[in-house]
Design an enzyme around this catalytic site. Structure first.
Site, PDB file in Angstrom:
ATOM      1  N   TYR A 124       0.814  -1.218   0.000  1.00  0.00           N
ATOM      2  CA  TYR A 124       0.000   0.000   0.000  1.00  0.00           C
ATOM      3  C   TYR A 124       0.848   1.269   0.000  1.00  0.00           C
ATOM      4  O   TYR A 124       0.301   2.363   0.013  1.00  0.00           O
ATOM      5  CB  TYR A 124      -0.879   0.034   1.246  1.00  0.00           C
ATOM      6  CG  TYR A 124      -2.183  -0.674   1.082  1.00  0.00           C
ATOM      7  CD1 TYR A 124      -2.219  -2.064   1.006  1.00  0.00           C
ATOM      8  CD2 TYR A 124      -3.382   0.018   1.020  1.00  0.00           C
ATOM      9  CE1 TYR A 124      -3.410  -2.726   0.865  1.00  0.00           C
ATOM     10  CE2 TYR A 124      -4.572  -0.644   0.876  1.00  0.00           C
ATOM     11  CZ  TYR A 124      -4.591  -2.015   0.807  1.00  0.00           C
ATOM     12  OH  TYR A 124      -5.771  -2.673   0.671  1.00  0.00           O
ATOM     13  N   LYS A 191       3.617 -14.062   5.833  1.00  0.00           N
ATOM     14  CA  LYS A 191       3.945 -15.112   4.858  1.00  0.00           C
ATOM     15  C   LYS A 191       5.475 -15.181   4.810  1.00  0.00           C
ATOM     16  O   LYS A 191       6.104 -15.035   3.757  1.00  0.00           O
ATOM     17  CB  LYS A 191       3.327 -14.747   3.503  1.00  0.00           C
ATOM     18  CG  LYS A 191       3.355 -15.829   2.485  1.00  0.00           C
ATOM     19  CD  LYS A 191       2.172 -16.769   2.566  1.00  0.00           C
ATOM     20  CE  LYS A 191       2.375 -17.917   1.599  1.00  0.00           C
ATOM     21  NZ  LYS A 191       1.380 -18.963   1.704  1.00  0.00           N
ATOM     22  N   ASP A 224      -2.354 -17.660   5.139  1.00  0.00           N
ATOM     23  CA  ASP A 224      -3.372 -18.552   4.553  1.00  0.00           C
ATOM     24  C   ASP A 224      -3.929 -19.503   5.610  1.00  0.00           C
ATOM     25  O   ASP A 224      -5.139 -19.741   5.691  1.00  0.00           O
ATOM     26  CB  ASP A 224      -2.839 -19.305   3.318  1.00  0.00           C
ATOM     27  CG  ASP A 224      -1.379 -19.701   3.436  1.00  0.00           C
ATOM     28  OD1 ASP A 224      -0.739 -19.339   4.435  1.00  0.00           O
ATOM     29  OD2 ASP A 224      -0.883 -20.387   2.522  1.00  0.00           O
ATOM     30  N   ASP A 248      -5.964  -5.561   5.649  1.00  0.00           N
ATOM     31  CA  ASP A 248      -7.121  -5.085   4.893  1.00  0.00           C
ATOM     32  C   ASP A 248      -8.063  -6.242   4.587  1.00  0.00           C
ATOM     33  O   ASP A 248      -9.281  -6.180   4.822  1.00  0.00           O
ATOM     34  CB  ASP A 248      -6.596  -4.466   3.582  1.00  0.00           C
ATOM     35  CG  ASP A 248      -7.694  -3.802   2.788  1.00  0.00           C
ATOM     36  OD1 ASP A 248      -8.722  -3.436   3.384  1.00  0.00           O
ATOM     37  OD2 ASP A 248      -7.525  -3.651   1.559  1.00  0.00           O
TER      38      ASP A 248
END
Ligand code: NAD
Length: 360
Positions: A124, A191, A224, A248
């Protein structure tokens, strides 16, 4: 002493929601001195500027604000006011509690999590280069020739910066929230197995920060896996801290888990100021209809009360909102079994019901 607060009604359904919220906040007995300031489409139409300097000046002065949603035109027009606000005031932490109140229709009634989203870095950050541009050609040449990391000729490139500074302060904000609100666990999501130098850094910093807060449990999850577990065992999660993009996405997942956007509050916190607003947007198709649910903005008001350390008033207001939802009578259309339920009340009548509940 009255709390001076910048009050931004916003546009679309914002003014109706903001007014309903202001009435309920005042009914808690806490005294406010509202500095009402414009932002959004309406002031853009009048003055050619959607975010006048006087509005920013007010927040810088009062250091706390509550804001109805504002429309961001697609394609042309002006930049998102929310993004401008976060940048101008360095509101680096977005706090979004997602709690399923009894009476709400949800498949996940056990949900009671708090998303703490980093607001300034990650994909972002706005460092983006278009496919075919000179910048991409230069970058591709540099990556291929000097770093032995070729990218395809027809790629667009977005850069994901995650810093020690940014990670440290967001993880500290998550522990701070946990400690102040009696929450026992912080989970960092990442991640790091794939993005070792951005998410990996975030995780490493999170572990170090956690060592300074031994009284709060700490764990980490790959993003995930977190999504999978949130919808199978939501009761195992408490405060979840995430870099910007994952934050988000998981915020909207959380809003869905607790019964919809009409119920999801938020606060954007920085070192100099804090701005409280719902997760949802301006729902312009319902503008002026006294129809949409003010719960999300009211619960943002509850967060604001906690922020200014009016804890008993915050507890009272949250309990009254929860009770109105539990009873299920004087609630807006989105909380009824069907969307065309004739017994649904309007935005303003929902506020009346909350005020009545607080006074009972
Ligand atoms: P939205 O959240 O405004 O509305 C999507 C749908 O969600 C609505 O049509 C409605 O069915 C439902 N909904 C939203 N809020 C509700 C409420 N309080 N009660 C009941 N139902 C509700 O999303 P959108 O249509 O994608 O965005 C509209 C505008 O808002 C866009 O210009 C967008 O950029 C802007 N936006 C602003 C903010 C903000 O100001 N913080 C946040 C998100 C989007």
């Amino acid at each position: 002493m009255a709390h001076e607060v910048t009050f931004i009604p916003g546009d679309g359904t914002g003014p109706e929601l903001a007014e309903a919220t202001r009435r309920v906040l005042e009914a808690t007995g806490v005294e406010f001195e509202w500095d009402e300031q414009p932002a959004g489409e309406d002031v853009y139409a009048d003055e050619g500027n959607p975010f006048p300097d006087r509005t920013l000046g007010s927040i810088k002065r009062t250091k706390v604000g509550i804001k109805g949603p504002t429309t961001t035109p697609v394609g042309s027009g002006f930049r998102s006011i929310n993004v401008q606000l976060r940048k101008e005031l360095d509101l680096y932490a977005c706090i979004r509690p997602c709690k399923a109140y009894p009476g709400v229709r949800t498949r996940f009634p056990e949900t009671d999590i708090v998303i703490v989203r980093e607001n300034t870095e990650d994909l972002y950050a706005g460092i983006e280069f278009e496919n075919g541009s000179d910048e991409v050609k230069k970058l591709a040449k540099f990556l291929g020739e000097e770093l032995d990391s070729p990218v395809r000729d027809d790629a667009g490139i977005s850069i994901k910066p995650i810093s020690v500074f940014g990670s440290e302060r967001i993880v500290e904000a998550a522990f701070d929230y946990a400690e102040k609100n009696g929450r026992g666990k912080v989970t960092a999501a990442h991640k790091a197995n794939i993005m070792k130098f951005s998410d990996g850094l975030f995780l490493e910093v999170a572990r170090k920060v956690a060592e300074k807060h031994p009284e709060v449990e700490f764990e980490d999850r790959i993003i995930d896996n977190l999504c999978n577990q949130l919808v199978s065992r939501p009761e195992e999660y408490d405060v979840i801290v995430l870099p910007n993009l994952y934050g988000d996405i998981v915020s909207d997942l959380g809003a869905g888990m607790i019964g919809g956007l009409g119920l999801a509050p938020g606060g954007n916190i920085g070192t100099e100021a804090a701005m409280f607003e719902a997760t949802h947007g301006s729902a312009p198709k319902y503008k002026g209809q006294n129809k949409v649910n003010p719960t999300a903005l009211m619960l943002s008001g509850v967060l604001m009360l906690r922020h200014v350390e009016e804890i008993p008033a915050a507890d009272k207001m949250e309990a009254a909102i929860a009770e109105v939802i539990r009873k299920g009578e004087k609630v807006t259309y989105d909380l009824k079994p069907t969307r065309d339920d004739p017994s649904a009340v309007g935005t303003s009548e929902f506020a009346d019901a909350v005020i009545e509940e607080m006074n009972s």
